[in-house]
Enzyme design. Structure first.
Site, short mmCIF file in Angstrom:
data_model
loop_
_atom_site.label_atom_id
_atom_site.label_comp_id
_atom_site.label_asym_id
_atom_site.label_seq_id
_atom_site.Cartn_x
_atom_site.Cartn_y
_atom_site.Cartn_z
N LYS A 75 0.86 -1.19 0.00
CA LYS A 75 0.00 0.00 0.00
C LYS A 75 0.89 1.23 0.00
CE LYS A 75 -4.47 0.87 0.30
NZ LYS A 75 -5.52 0.04 -0.33
N GLY A 173 -20.77 5.94 2.84
CA GLY A 173 -19.91 6.26 1.70
C GLY A 173 -20.65 5.98 0.41
N GLY A 175 -19.18 6.51 -2.78
CA GLY A 175 -18.15 6.67 -3.82
C GLY A 175 -18.14 5.43 -4.69
N VAL A 177 -17.09 2.36 -4.27
CA VAL A 177 -17.55 1.11 -3.67
C VAL A 177 -19.01 1.20 -3.22
CG1 VAL A 177 -17.17 -0.52 -1.78
CG2 VAL A 177 -15.21 0.52 -2.94
N GLY A 178 -19.33 2.25 -2.46
CA GLY A 178 -20.68 2.37 -1.90
C GLY A 178 -21.75 2.45 -2.98
P1 NAD Z 1 -14.17 6.96 -3.00
O1 NAD Z 1 -13.24 8.07 -2.71
O2 NAD Z 1 -14.63 6.72 -4.38
O3 NAD Z 1 -15.49 7.10 -2.11
C1 NAD Z 1 -15.46 7.31 -0.72
C2 NAD Z 1 -16.82 7.80 -0.29
O4 NAD Z 1 -16.83 7.87 1.13
C3 NAD Z 1 -17.21 9.18 -0.77
O5 NAD Z 1 -18.59 9.18 -1.13
C4 NAD Z 1 -17.01 10.08 0.45
O6 NAD Z 1 -17.89 11.19 0.44
C5 NAD Z 1 -17.38 9.10 1.53
N1 NAD Z 1 -16.84 9.42 2.85
C6 NAD Z 1 -15.58 9.77 3.19
N2 NAD Z 1 -15.52 9.99 4.52
C7 NAD Z 1 -16.76 9.75 5.01
C8 NAD Z 1 -17.34 9.77 6.28
N3 NAD Z 1 -16.62 10.10 7.35
N4 NAD Z 1 -18.67 9.48 6.42
C9 NAD Z 1 -19.39 9.14 5.35
N5 NAD Z 1 -18.90 9.08 4.11
C10 NAD Z 1 -17.60 9.38 3.94
O7 NAD Z 1 -13.46 5.65 -2.40
P2 NAD Z 1 -13.76 4.15 -2.74
O8 NAD Z 1 -12.90 3.70 -3.86
O9 NAD Z 1 -15.23 3.96 -2.80
O10 NAD Z 1 -13.16 3.43 -1.44
C11 NAD Z 1 -13.86 3.40 -0.22
C12 NAD Z 1 -13.19 2.40 0.70
O11 NAD Z 1 -13.20 1.10 0.09
C13 NAD Z 1 -11.71 2.64 1.02
O12 NAD Z 1 -11.47 2.13 2.31
C14 NAD Z 1 -10.98 1.79 0.01
O13 NAD Z 1 -9.67 1.44 0.43
C15 NAD Z 1 -11.87 0.59 0.01
N6 NAD Z 1 -11.77 -0.26 -1.17
C16 NAD Z 1 -11.95 0.25 -2.41
C17 NAD Z 1 -11.91 -0.59 -3.50
C18 NAD Z 1 -12.21 -0.08 -4.88
O14 NAD Z 1 -12.38 -0.93 -5.76
N7 NAD Z 1 -12.32 1.20 -5.12
C19 NAD Z 1 -11.64 -1.94 -3.32
C20 NAD Z 1 -11.47 -2.44 -2.03
C21 NAD Z 1 -11.55 -1.57 -0.96
#
Ligand code: NAD
Length: 363
Positions: A75, A173, A175, A177-178
């Protein structure tokens, strides 16, 4: 002061990088590369710490191992504002600083995307999560991790007596993933009762429309002004009355302060390290099933590894479905029979493969 703790797996390399000319600081951790070059995202955050990068790198080691990928875990964290207009410049400088660190292959994470990976690839010739135009399979655009979470839900739901069709879901969240989790779970008949982002939480026990939430997020940058839901504080997403709770944003958000308020029967860890160890124990005692991050959210890394191996989109989705469904079933069965946490069951299996590889390689 945080003290690094080492164990039988690693971490094998911890690098603190500093570009004196530009004042750029970054941390890179290669936790273990016995199974192959370490994969793991590059996170850009003003508050990222060495401790967090170490924990996230370990998650990647376990995730790659249990998914049967020819990769170890690593990482990186760049300590910067992800909205800084000079982002391209600092990502390029960071890339040049890790050019010779051949046992680490960067990928996208919070604060980086396919475009950022194109800059990394352009500088050092290795990265996963590339844009389509550069031969990539755009894992965030396709919602690889959200798809994997929905596959995981299909297997986990019967263990807690929840029917996925009609299950009420709350997601922290919205983003990559969510949003994708909301999409793929809605397609399976689940009802979105709460979602949150940095601006707050919106909820409606009768359900909210995925497309409307998504359009609102796209046009305003937040879901908070969703008209058919009530607004609340960010924290309230964790105590919503729901069947499935998906933390999909930041680390350690479910902890001893709020775990008692969780009403869900199933937690799918969409984010990396979203539940503290202590909270995981407490949830287990309460009879709440929590599927660990390195099982539930492996969709992204599986797609990244398939892309790196030159495979196509359909093969990547098939691999995600097969690996996540198999592993979810495997760890939940082991957890039930041995009466141990699902995380411990998963760690046993994941560590075994890494330790064997270390043995073969004479580490
Ligand atoms: P992203 O930046 O696309 O989305 C993150 C989302 O979380 C945003 O909507 C942001 O507004 C929200 N957020 C941030 N802080 C917050 C809080 N305190 N309360 C509520 N919402 C909040 O990121 P992502 O790619 O969706 O990744 C999210 C998590 O999943 C991270 O931990 C990342 O390591 C993990 N992850 C991502 C992937 C991937 O394929 N992108 C794969 C495995 C794990």
């Amino acid at each position: 002061m945080f003290e690094i703790s080492y164990d039988e797996l690693g971490p094998s390399k911890i690098l603190h990088l500093y570009s004196a000319k530009r004042g750029i600081k970054a941390i890179v951790v290669v936790d273990n590369a016995a199974l192959g070059p370490a994969v793991g995202g590059v996170r850009v955050s003003a508050s990222i710490t060495t401790e967090e990068v170490i924990r996230l790198a370990r998650t990647m080691t376990l995730k790659s191992s249990i998914a049967g990928l020819p990769h170890g875990g690593g990482k990186a964290g760049i300590i910067a504002d992800p909205k800084d207009p000079k982002k391209e410049e600092y990502i390029r400088i960071f890339s040049r600083m890790i050019k010779d660190l051949n046992d680490y292959i960067p990928g996208p994470d919070m604060g980086t995307d396919e475009k950022a990976m194109a800059w990394v690839y352009d500088e050092i010739g290795r990265a996963t999560g590339l844009p389509e135009e550069m031969g990539g399979i755009p894992l965030d655009k396709l919602g690889a991790t959200g798809f994997g979470l929905a596959e995981c839900a299909e297997v986990a739901c019967p263990y807690v007596g929840v029917e996925l069709k009609g299950a009420r879901i709350a997601i922290q969240g919205f983003g990559s993933v969510g949003k994708a989790a909301a999409k793929f779970l809605s397609m399976r008949g689940a009802i979105i009762v709460a979602v949150s982002d940095t601006k707050g939480c919106v909820y409606n026990p009768y359900g909210m429309d995925f497309k409307e939430l998504s359009e609102l997020k796209q046009s305003t940058g937040s879901i908070i002004n969703y008209q058919k839901g009530k607004a609340a504080d960010c924290e309230e997403v964790f105590s919503q009355d729901c069947d499935i709770l998906i933390p999909a944003a930041t680390p350690d958000v479910i902890n001893l302060h709020n775990a008692r308020n969780v009403k869900a029967r199933l937690i799918l860890q969409g984010a990396n390290i979203p539940v503290t160890r202590e909270a995981e124990e407490l949830l287990h005692k309460k009879g709440i099933l929590s599927v660990p991050d390195f099982i539930a959210n492996a969709g992204g890394v599986i797609m990244a590894a398939m892309e790196y191996a030159g495979r196509v989109e359909k093969e990547a989705f098939d691999a995600i479905s097969l690996k996540i469904k198999t592993n979810t079933g495997l760890i939940l069965e082991r957890s039930k029979h041995k009466n141990i946490l699902p995380r411990h069951a998963a760690e046993e299996i994941a560590k075994e493969r890494v330790l064997k590889a270390m043995d073969y390689r004479g580490y």
